[in-house]
Every structure is written in structure tokens, then in C-alpha cells.
Design a protein around this motif. Structure first.
Motif, short mmCIF file in Angstrom:
data_model
loop_
_atom_site.label_atom_id
_atom_site.label_comp_id
_atom_site.label_asym_id
_atom_site.label_seq_id
_atom_site.Cartn_x
_atom_site.Cartn_y
_atom_site.Cartn_z
N LEU B 57 0.86 -1.14 -0.12
CA LEU B 57 -0.10 -0.09 0.08
C LEU B 57 0.86 1.35 -0.20
O LEU B 57 1.75 1.05 0.93
CB LEU B 57 -0.94 0.16 1.30
CG LEU B 57 -1.61 -1.31 1.41
CD1 LEU B 57 -2.57 -1.08 2.73
CD2 LEU B 57 -3.00 -1.45 0.39
N HIS B 58 0.48 2.31 -0.78
CA HIS B 58 1.32 3.56 -0.93
C HIS B 58 0.46 4.43 0.19
O HIS B 58 -0.57 4.96 -0.20
CB HIS B 58 1.19 4.12 -2.21
CG HIS B 58 2.31 5.18 -2.20
ND1 HIS B 58 3.65 4.61 -2.55
CD2 HIS B 58 2.28 6.57 -2.65
CE1 HIS B 58 4.26 5.94 -2.62
NE2 HIS B 58 3.20 7.05 -2.75
N VAL B 59 0.99 4.67 1.37
CA VAL B 59 0.38 5.32 2.40
C VAL B 59 1.44 6.45 3.02
O VAL B 59 2.41 6.12 3.05
CB VAL B 59 -0.33 4.47 3.44
CG1 VAL B 59 -1.51 3.83 2.92
CG2 VAL B 59 0.83 3.81 4.11
N PRO B 60 0.74 7.57 3.46
CA PRO B 60 1.71 8.60 4.31
C PRO B 60 2.11 7.96 5.53
O PRO B 60 1.19 7.41 6.36
CB PRO B 60 0.87 9.73 4.33
CG PRO B 60 -0.60 9.30 4.34
CD PRO B 60 -0.45 8.17 3.30
N VAL B 61 3.52 7.92 6.00
CA VAL B 61 3.70 7.31 7.07
C VAL B 61 4.52 8.50 8.14
O VAL B 61 5.21 9.20 7.35
CB VAL B 61 4.86 6.22 6.90
CG1 VAL B 61 5.30 5.82 8.34
CG2 VAL B 61 4.38 5.35 6.00
N THR B 62 3.82 8.69 9.37
CA THR B 62 4.37 9.81 10.22
C THR B 62 5.24 9.16 11.00
O THR B 62 5.15 8.43 11.91
CB THR B 62 3.22 10.47 10.68
OG1 THR B 62 2.18 10.55 10.04
CG2 THR B 62 3.44 11.55 11.60
N TYR B 63 6.67 9.57 10.91
CA TYR B 63 7.56 9.36 12.17
C TYR B 63 7.60 10.22 13.06
O TYR B 63 8.20 11.49 12.81
CB TYR B 63 8.85 9.12 11.40
CG TYR B 63 9.03 7.96 10.06
CD1 TYR B 63 9.15 6.75 10.97
CD2 TYR B 63 8.98 8.43 8.97
CE1 TYR B 63 9.41 5.80 9.78
CE2 TYR B 63 8.87 7.31 8.13
CZ TYR B 63 9.15 5.91 8.53
OH TYR B 63 9.32 5.08 7.59
N SER B 64 6.81 10.09 14.17
CA SER B 64 6.83 10.91 15.34
C SER B 64 7.10 10.36 16.61
O SER B 64 7.17 8.69 16.58
CB SER B 64 5.70 11.51 15.50
OG SER B 64 4.47 10.59 15.66
N GLU B 65 7.32 10.87 17.73
CA GLU B 65 7.46 10.22 19.08
C GLU B 65 6.19 9.56 19.32
O GLU B 65 6.40 8.25 20.11
CB GLU B 65 7.98 11.48 19.99
CG GLU B 65 9.30 11.70 20.28
CD GLU B 65 9.65 12.87 21.03
OE1 GLU B 65 8.83 12.95 22.35
OE2 GLU B 65 10.48 13.77 20.66
N GLN B 66 5.11 9.82 19.14
CA GLN B 66 3.92 9.08 19.31
C GLN B 66 4.07 7.81 18.46
O GLN B 66 3.70 6.70 19.06
CB GLN B 66 2.57 9.85 18.85
CG GLN B 66 1.62 9.29 19.34
CD GLN B 66 0.16 9.63 18.86
OE1 GLN B 66 0.38 10.36 17.76
NE2 GLN B 66 -0.98 9.32 19.33
N SER B 67 4.39 7.87 17.02
CA SER B 67 4.39 6.54 16.68
C SER B 67 5.46 5.76 17.07
O SER B 67 5.38 4.59 16.88
CB SER B 67 4.44 6.84 15.15
OG SER B 67 5.41 7.68 14.74
N GLN B 68 6.49 6.35 17.53
CA GLN B 68 7.62 5.37 18.29
C GLN B 68 7.10 4.75 19.60
O GLN B 68 7.48 3.36 19.71
CB GLN B 68 9.03 6.07 18.60
CG GLN B 68 9.96 5.40 18.93
CD GLN B 68 11.20 6.13 18.75
OE1 GLN B 68 11.35 7.29 19.19
NE2 GLN B 68 12.16 5.58 18.55
N GLU B 69 6.22 5.36 20.09
CA GLU B 69 5.56 4.67 21.30
C GLU B 69 4.25 3.55 20.93
O GLU B 69 4.43 2.44 20.96
CB GLU B 69 4.82 5.51 22.02
CG GLU B 69 5.83 6.51 22.83
CD GLU B 69 6.68 5.83 24.04
OE1 GLU B 69 6.00 5.29 24.79
OE2 GLU B 69 7.85 5.98 24.05
#
Lengths: 280, 388
Positions: B57-69
Motif C-alpha cells: 500500500l502507498h500510504v503516508p507514514v508519520t515518524y513521530s515520538e507518538q508513533s515510536q511509542e
């Protein structure tokens, strides 16, 4: 002892059983191999019975006789090729250079280094012509440097009368040669280790008449350097090449004689019958 | 009185007919065998081919502190169930490895869940109507696609079908076969050389010979028991390891190598041995310089065929613990490992369609390697073959 040889005609020359009846005065009479009371069994079957024979150096000795008479078996006793057959049992003395070749302390590898062999069917190694010759001398540490090997290969091939035919194709497989050339290659291979005796087991029986004549000429030349013992089915060949001829029958040595005498005036009835073609 | 040609022809008719009948029967047998082969391989290709493709799937991926948790937060809510959980789980590790990702939102191709994969391949899936609606829209604007499944070749087994691959089993097979080869080849060839060139012909060697021939016919699972008893229980080698598996398969391959080597040695004409003895070779020189080089093609062919057999073997490995869930590729012969046929066996027991695909794909990989091995055997034979 039950000697199979008739009473010597010339006591001075033939003092032992096993000496030929008539000694060719011009020939070399130093002993190459002395065989005394040799008996051989294949399992229960006795193939050689009380064989006594003196093989002289630098002579051609031919062994003749009908099929199954033991002549090839006897030949193989001289370099212990019979060791390879499991059911064989040997008694008696085969003496070379003062040593019993069947003795425990005789290494058959050392013996075969001094007693070379040429077989009925040409059997060059599946290697190049060069390696066919160079293999054994290298193995025996007779030569190690490339130049020495080259010289040895050339001289062996020259002695075998093959050099002119193969000098440009030394890297080709030995098996690519014609039957007669292959047999001469096998002879060159045998003489390359400088043996004292060369055994030939019907060396021309698989060859055409021209190749046969070439090999016979070769034997005549080689006997100046080597003692040759040859088995042959072809009586004319024995008459042509041999100095001495031994006639075997049913495992016994019936007559051992100077070749000329053997073919003109044999001492025994059996030999005479065989040579004149009454049987065999 | 002699027979005329017509008399003879009349009698010959029946004989010619029988020849023809035999010819047609043998051709029929060949056609039948060929049909089975084509059907089998065709079926495997049809079933296995989809496994070489994987939905992404071609999707936007957000690399944030929240997504690290909470990795789920990295993608938008409507595609959260469509993206592979395995990929999401790996996200924090990716971020730890590459600090520059932090704070960015990147549009990228992401591995999809196996249900999405099945939906894209037109198979039945457990997706809810709401999810399929999202997916249909993505397919339409080109953000959901089937791509080449590189993971199948680079990962080991996994409980997530979209991440299950053949690599660890392939490594296990390679290590196991190396052990098998290192053990069975020298032992087998030397045994055969001894029996053929040195041993006397007596009761004892005859008994050995009969036993070796019988050994070749022993059911392979018994070798597994032997391996368990000797290598694991007695010598205490690590279970499930290529070391134990390889030695066990080696025991199984040994009789094959001995028998084929002996027949290769026997096919060397005796005239060559006589020639070698005649120039004063010792027995060992005869064997090393003349007999072995001439019989090498036969020995290699036999050994490769024995190895190929060992490669396809599963039963003895069940007993030494190599039929197991092994996600990580082994790097040493003492680590736990599985092998290709065992991996196929494991996948064949799973209900998900994605594993069924992988089973067939695994069979294709195994067959390809076997064909390669046999081709190697043929080529070696051609290369070393010498005439005499």
C-alpha cells in the motif's frame, strides 16, 4: 626331484635341470631369473607343475604351448602379478639377483620396478602420450626436473620406435593412437623405468601383421639392453624372435631348448607334435 | 523345400504386429508419465506463483515520538487494519536505526496485511465491507498494488503470512547438506575404495556388503531414531541443529554413496589396474592415480544424487527436531534450524490461503534446487568423463 627337462646334451653348459638342452654358444649366459620347482594352484586346480627354467640375460625367451598350458600364468609369476588373483597359491623358488622374489621381505613393487610388463591388449593410461611415459619414472624418483623428463620420454619413445610418429602430438591421449602404436607406447612405458627384464604376454595377438612385424623388430633391438620373456601363440614368431624357447603343456615345462634346435630337431615327441601342427 | 518370400512375410506379419504393439505401449507409458509431470508442475506453478507477489500500500507514514511509542499512530486510521502488523512492529526499530526520520511524514510503499493480499489476488478474505471500500478506492487510484515479494526470499518463517519466507529454511538446508557432504562423502568413498580395492573376499566382507545394501533400503525415519539416540542422547549434540540433522542424513546417504562409488570403481577396466601395477605402482598409487580419476564422474554423480535425496528428506529430521518453527536463519551448524522440505511440511499444515501459496512456492524452490543439483551431476559427468 621330478624334473620336466630331458637330460642335458651338453653337461658342461647345462648342469642344472631347467637349463636349456642346447646352449647357444654365441649368447649371453648370465642368469636373469632362475626358477626352481615352481608349483602354482588356482584354488584346488594345479596350473603349474614343477617348473625349472633358467632365463638368460639379454636374450629373448619365448614361451609357447596350447591354450591353458600355463605359459601366461608362469609369466605372471616372474613379476608377481598373480598376487592380484586371490585364490592363487605358489610354491617353489623364483630367484632374481640372488633373491627369492616370493620371499616375505621382497616388496612386489620393487620387483615390478625391475621386471616390467607388456600386456596382450594395449593398455595405455588414459593420459597424454607424454604422461604415459613420464608417470612411472617420476613415481620412482628416477627423474624430477622437466628437462630430464623430456629427455627420458624422448629416449624411451625412440627405443620403442615411436618417436618419429608421435613427437608432435605428445600432449594427445595415448588412447588416440592406433593399436600397434599403443602397444609400442606400452613398451616405451615399460622401458622408461629401465627394468632388467621385460615380460610380454602375447604382445602382438591383438595387432595386424605389419604392426606385429614392427614389434618383433623392436624385440630384437631391445634385447641388447633388456632380458625379454614373451608368451606367444604364434610359433613362427617364436622362431623369428626368440633365442630360447620353452614349450609348456598341461602346466608342465615339456622342453626348453635353443630355438633353432627346438624348431628343427626337438628333443621330445610332444614338442615335435605341437610344432609340426599335429595338435594345439 | 525352401520357403517363398510370401510364406515368410505371412509369418512375419504377426511378429511385426507385436513389435508395433510394444512400441505403442511403451510410448503410452511415457506419455502418461509426462502428463503426470506436466500436471504436477503446472499445478504447483499455478498455486505457487501468487506467493511471489505481495500486496503493498502507498500510504503516508508519520515518524513521530507518538508513533515510536504506538506504531499504529504512524498511519491514518482507515488503513491501520490494512497495513501489515509485522511492518508496524518494526517501525520503532527503523526509527532507532535512522534518526533523521524523526518528525517527517513520508509517502511510501508499505507491506499490506495478508487479508489485503488475498483480496487483491481475487481470493476470499475476511475484510469487512468498510475496509474493502477503502481498499477498492486505493486500488483505483493506484495506491494498492501487487509487487514482487522480496520478503519470501529474505525472511524466515513467521506467524504473519505476509512475512513468512524461505530464507532460514534455505540456510538450514545448505548447512545441513554441507555437514552431510563433509561426513558421508569421504567416509563413503573410502569405504567403497577399501571394499573394492583392498578388502579380501571373505565371509566378513561379504557380510558387510550385504548389510550396506540392506542399509540403503532401511526406512529413513529409523535413521532419525538412530540420530536421536547417538548424536543427541549419547554425544549430547544440540537438537534441531544442522550438525545433528546433517549427520543423520549422512548416515542415510552413506549406503547410496558406497554403492554408487563401488560400481564406479568396478567399471574401471582391470587392464588399467594391471598396467599401473605393471609399472610398479603400489596399491594406493593405483587407486589414487588411475582408478579414482577414472571413476570420479560416477562417484560425483552418485554422491550428488544421494545428496539430492537427502535434501528432500523430512522424516528423519522430525525425530531430531528439525521440523519446527524457526524464524531466524542459522549462521552456525549448532544453531536451531529447519530445512526446505520441513518448511513446506509446516506451511502445508496452516489453514490460511497465504500459507497454501507459500507451500506451493516452497515446493517450486525445492524442485528448482533439485533440478540444479541434477544438472550439476550431469555436467560434472560430462566434464570429467574420459575415454579409454
Amino acid at each position: 626331484m621330478n624334473s620336466t627337462v630331458a637330460t642335458p646334451a651338453k653337461p658342461a653348459a647345462a648342469t642344472r635341470p631347467g637349463s636349456p638342452v642346447v646352449i647357444n654358444e654365441d649368447a649371453n649366459h648370465e642368469l636373469a631369473i632362475r626358477v626352481e620347482d615352481l608349483n602354482l594352484w588356482y584354488g584346488e586346480k594345479q596350473a603349474l607343475k614343477n617348473i625349472n627354467i633358467d632365463v638368460f640375460q639379454k636374450n629373448v625367451t619365448a614361451l609357447i604351448g596350447p591354450s591353458g598350458c600355463g605359459k601366461s600364468t608362469f609369466l605372471r609369476c616372474l613379476n608377481r602379478m598373480n598376487d592380484l588373483i586371490r585364490s592363487v597359491r605358489i610354491e617353489g623358488l623364483v630367484e632374481m639377483d640372488g633373491r627369492d622374489v616370493n620371499a616375505r621381505n621382497m616388496d612386489e613393487v620393487a620387483l615390478r620396478r625391475r621386471v616390467g610388463m607388456v600386456f596382450q591388449k594395449p593398455n595405455p593410461f588414459p593420459k597424454s602420450i607424454y604422461d604415459n611415459i613420464a608417470y612411472a619414472p617420476t613415481m620412482h624418483d628416477l627423474v624430477s626436473r622437466r628437462a630430464d623428463k623430456d629427455d627420458l620420454v624422448e629416449s624411451a619413445l625412440r627405443d620403442a620406435g615411436l618417436w618419429e610418429e608421435v613427437k608432435d602430438i605428445l600432449d594427445q591421449p595415448g588412447t588416440s593412437l592406433s593399436g600397434g602404436q599403443q602397444q609400442r607406447l606400452c613398451i616405451a612405458r615399460a622401458i622408461a623405468v629401465k627394468p632388467d627384464v621385460i615380460l610380454m604376454d602375447e604382445p602382438t595377438s591383438a595387432l595386424d601383421p605389419i604392426s606385429t612385424a614392427t614389434i618383433e623388430d623392436l624385440m630384437d633391438k631391445l634385447k641388447t639392453q633388456f632380458s625379454i620373456v614373451t608368451v606367444t601363440h604364434n610359433m613362427q614368431q617364436a622362431a623369428r624372435v626368440a633365442d630360447y624357447t620353452a614349450f609348456f603343456h598341461m602346466g608342465e615345462l615339456v622342453e626348453y631348448n635353443d630355438t633353432k634346435t627346438m624348431f628343427s630337431n626337438p628333443n621330445t615327441k610332444k614338442a615335435e607334435d605341437y610344432i609340426t601342427g599335429r595338435y594345439g | 523345400m525352401s520357403h517363398s518370400f510370401d510364406d515368410i512375410s505371412a509369418q512375419l506379419k504377426g511378429r511385426h504386429r507385436r513389435t508395433k504393439r510394444l512400441k505403442f505401449m511403451s510410448m503410452g507409458a511415457l506419455a502418461l508419465a509426462a502428463t503426470f509431470l506436466v500436471v504436477f508442475i503446472g499445478d504447483m506453478v499455478m498455486r505457487g506463483y501468487p506467493a511471489f507477489q505481495q500486496a503493498e500500500l502507498h500510504v503516508p507514514v508519520t515518524y513521530s515520538e507518538q508513533s515510536q511509542e504506538i506504531p499504529l499512530a504512524a498511519v491514518e486510521e482507515d488503513v491501520r487494519d490494512l497495513v501489515s502488523r509485522g511492518w508496524l512492529r518494526q517501525l520503532p526499530r527503523d526509527m532507532a536505526a535512522d534518526a533523521s526520520l524523526m518528525g517527517q511524514t513520508i509517502d511510501r510503499w508499505v507491506i499490506a496485511d495478508d487479508q489485503v493480499d488475498q483480496y487483491l489476488k481475487g481470493h476470499k478474505s475476511h475484510l469487512k465491507p468498510k475496509q474493502t471500500a477503502v481498499l477498492d478506492r486505493m486500488i483505483e487510484n493506484g495506491t494498492a498494488e501487487l509487487k514482487f515479494n522480496i520478503n519470501f526470499f529474505t525472511t524466515g518463517d513467521s506467524k504473519l503470512p505476509e512475512y513468512a519466507g524461505i530464507w532460514s529454511a534455505a540456510m538450514g538446508t545448505i548447512l545441513t547438506l554441507l555437514v552431510t557432504l563433509a561426513f558421508a562423502f569421504p567416509v563413503g568413498v573410502l569405504t567403497a575404495v577399501y571394499l573394492e580395492e583392498f578388502a579380501p573376499d571373505n565371509r566378513f566382507t561379504q557380510a558387510i556388503e550385504i548389510n550396506i545394501n540392506n542399509l540403503a533400503a532401511v526406512p529413513s525415519i529409523l535413521f532419525g531414531l538412530l540420530g536421536l539416540a547417538i548424536f543427541i542422547n549419547f554425544f549430547g549434540m544440540p537438537r534441531s541443529s544442522p550438525l545433528v540433522g546433517g549427520l543423520t542424513l549422512g548416515l542415510m546417504t552413506l549406503p547410496v554413496i558406497i554403492i554408487t562409488t563401488r560400481s564406479a570403481l568396478r567399471s574401471v577396466p582391470d587392464t588399467i589396474r594391471q598396467a599401473a601395477f605393471g609399472v610398479g605402482c603400489s596399491r594406493w598409487q593405483v587407486v589414487r592415480d588411475h582408478v579414482l580419476p577414472l571413476s570420479l564422474p560416477g562417484i560425483l554423480t552418485g554422491s550428488i544424487i544421494g545428496l539430492a535425496q537427502a535434501m528432500g528428506e523430512t522424516a528423519p529430521l522430525i525425530i531430531v527436531g528439525m521440523v519446527a518453527f524457526i524464524p531466524d536463519a542459522p549462521t552456525a551448524i549448532t544453531q536451531a534450524a529447519t530445512v526446505l522440505p520441513a518448511q513446506i511440511f509446516t506451511w502445508a499444515g496452516e489453514p490460511e490461503q497465504a500459507y497454501v501459496e507459500r507451500t506451493a512456492a516452497g515446493i517450486l524452490v525445492l524442485l528448482s534446487v533439485l533440478i540444479l543439483l541434477n544438472a550439476a551431476a550431469v555436467m560434472l559427468r560430462k566434464k570429467f568423463e574420459r575415454r579409454w
